[in-house]
Design a protein around this motif. Structure first.
Motif, PDB file in Angstrom:
ATOM      1  N   ALA A 121     -14.264  -6.468  37.741  1.00 22.62           N
ATOM      2  CA  ALA A 121     -15.427  -5.564  38.016  1.00 22.62           C
ATOM      3  C   ALA A 121     -14.678  -4.201  38.370  1.00 22.62           C
ATOM      4  O   ALA A 121     -15.159  -3.236  37.926  1.00 22.62           O
ATOM      5  CB  ALA A 121     -16.377  -5.856  39.001  1.00 22.62           C
ATOM      6  N   ASP A 122     -13.577  -4.250  39.431  1.00 19.79           N
ATOM      7  CA  ASP A 122     -13.260  -3.130  40.088  1.00 19.79           C
ATOM      8  C   ASP A 122     -11.826  -3.541  40.522  1.00 19.79           C
ATOM      9  O   ASP A 122     -11.648  -3.891  41.495  1.00 19.79           O
ATOM     10  CB  ASP A 122     -13.829  -2.435  41.117  1.00 19.79           C
ATOM     11  CG  ASP A 122     -13.255  -1.090  41.461  1.00 19.79           C
ATOM     12  OD1 ASP A 122     -12.289  -0.738  41.293  1.00 19.79           O
ATOM     13  OD2 ASP A 122     -13.956  -0.493  42.250  1.00 19.79           O
ATOM     14  N   THR A 123     -10.602  -3.119  39.591  1.00 21.90           N
ATOM     15  CA  THR A 123      -9.429  -3.560  39.790  1.00 21.90           C
ATOM     16  C   THR A 123      -8.715  -2.958  41.028  1.00 21.90           C
ATOM     17  O   THR A 123      -7.587  -3.072  41.557  1.00 21.90           O
ATOM     18  CB  THR A 123      -8.452  -3.474  38.616  1.00 21.90           C
ATOM     19  OG1 THR A 123      -8.473  -2.218  38.080  1.00 21.90           O
ATOM     20  CG2 THR A 123      -8.944  -4.347  37.689  1.00 21.90           C
ATOM     21  N   SER A 124      -9.329  -1.583  41.419  1.00 19.41           N
ATOM     22  CA  SER A 124      -8.947  -1.117  42.450  1.00 19.41           C
ATOM     23  C   SER A 124      -9.245  -1.611  43.837  1.00 19.41           C
ATOM     24  O   SER A 124      -8.479  -1.107  44.781  1.00 19.41           O
ATOM     25  CB  SER A 124      -8.930   0.276  42.305  1.00 19.41           C
ATOM     26  OG  SER A 124     -10.588   0.755  42.287  1.00 19.41           O
ATOM     27  N   LEU A 125     -10.344  -2.095  43.891  1.00 23.59           N
ATOM     28  CA  LEU A 125     -10.772  -2.516  44.953  1.00 23.59           C
ATOM     29  C   LEU A 125     -11.299  -3.997  45.491  1.00 23.59           C
ATOM     30  O   LEU A 125     -10.922  -4.685  46.481  1.00 23.59           O
ATOM     31  CB  LEU A 125     -12.177  -1.976  45.425  1.00 23.59           C
ATOM     32  CG  LEU A 125     -12.742  -1.992  46.827  1.00 23.59           C
ATOM     33  CD1 LEU A 125     -11.983  -1.532  47.854  1.00 23.59           C
ATOM     34  CD2 LEU A 125     -14.425  -1.180  46.848  1.00 23.59           C
ATOM     35  N   LEU A 126     -11.554  -4.555  44.239  1.00 23.03           N
ATOM     36  CA  LEU A 126     -12.135  -6.097  44.389  1.00 23.03           C
ATOM     37  C   LEU A 126     -11.114  -7.130  44.040  1.00 23.03           C
ATOM     38  O   LEU A 126     -10.587  -6.865  42.901  1.00 23.03           O
ATOM     39  CB  LEU A 126     -13.363  -6.348  43.500  1.00 23.03           C
ATOM     40  CG  LEU A 126     -14.587  -5.527  43.757  1.00 23.03           C
ATOM     41  CD1 LEU A 126     -15.634  -5.548  42.695  1.00 23.03           C
ATOM     42  CD2 LEU A 126     -14.970  -5.796  45.366  1.00 23.03           C
ATOM     43  N   ALA A 127     -10.899  -8.042  44.975  1.00 21.79           N
ATOM     44  CA  ALA A 127      -9.883  -9.108  44.772  1.00 21.79           C
ATOM     45  C   ALA A 127     -10.633 -10.150  44.003  1.00 21.79           C
ATOM     46  O   ALA A 127     -10.914 -11.305  44.846  1.00 21.79           O
ATOM     47  CB  ALA A 127      -9.127  -9.389  45.959  1.00 21.79           C
TER      48      ALA A 127
END
Length: 186
Positions: A121-127
């Motif tokens: 969903a969001d590779t910069s924030l969500l692990a």
């Protein structure tokens, strides 16, 4: 990615459900350095997104999203089962999770569940990633009450999807990515 200084630091935790942890750390890569944040939900348990189809129509849910302050039209989705490791057991677990989420959010049963791929969903924030699963549906096979999170079930013609996307009614990243996987598998 090279790490500088101490390892990740827990900046915030909430016991949930779902459990949320916000981690922060200094990173460096290709001669640059910055502070990076990472949000971990449910201990990194992968999620699942279900593209349910019947008679040329998608089963989609209307869902109020407080973070955005509005409703979106989305494919049913949710967290997977914690502790599923790699291999056949994990693949079977993903399909079971997909059946559960479909039932909880739409009241529908599916057949012929197939794993289409993974999305982030969001590779910069969500692990964490989500498995995209497709299933054949029968609207007559309703199973009962919904989980209470959803405003309603809506059947969307497959050909209407691009128009709803262009109008912003469908704008959720997981739904858009799942649709792309579904199109590629067609």
């Amino acid at each position: 990615m090279n790490m500088e200084g101490a390892g990740p630091e827990l900046a915030y935790a909430w016991d949930g459900p779902p459990r949320l942890e916000l981690w922060t750390q200094q990173v460096s890569h290709n001669g640059r350095s910055w502070r990076q944040h990472r949000l971990v939900a449910d201990n990194g348990t992968p999620g699942v997104v279900v593209v349910g189809v019947h008679g040329g129509r998608f089963a989609m849910v209307e869902h109020w999203r407080p973070a955005a302050g509005r409703s979106f039209l989305e494919f049913p989705r949710g967290f997977g089962t914690p502790g599923a490791g790699p291999g056949r057991d994990a693949a079977e677990r993903v399909l079971e999770d997909a059946a559960r989420e479909l039932r909880e959010e739409t009241g529908l049963a599916g057949t012929h569940f197939r794993l289409l791929g993974q999305v982030w969903a969001d590779t910069s924030l969500l692990a964490g990633s989500a498995s995209v699963v497709t299933a054949d549906l029968c609207p007559a096979d309703t199973l009962g009450p919904l989980d209470g999170e959803i405003d309603g079930l809506r059947w969307v013609d497959v050909e209407e999807f691009p128009r709803l996307m262009a109008s912003g009614e469908i704008a959720d990243a997981l739904t858009l990515a799942a649709h792309a996987h579904w199109l590629a598998a067609r």
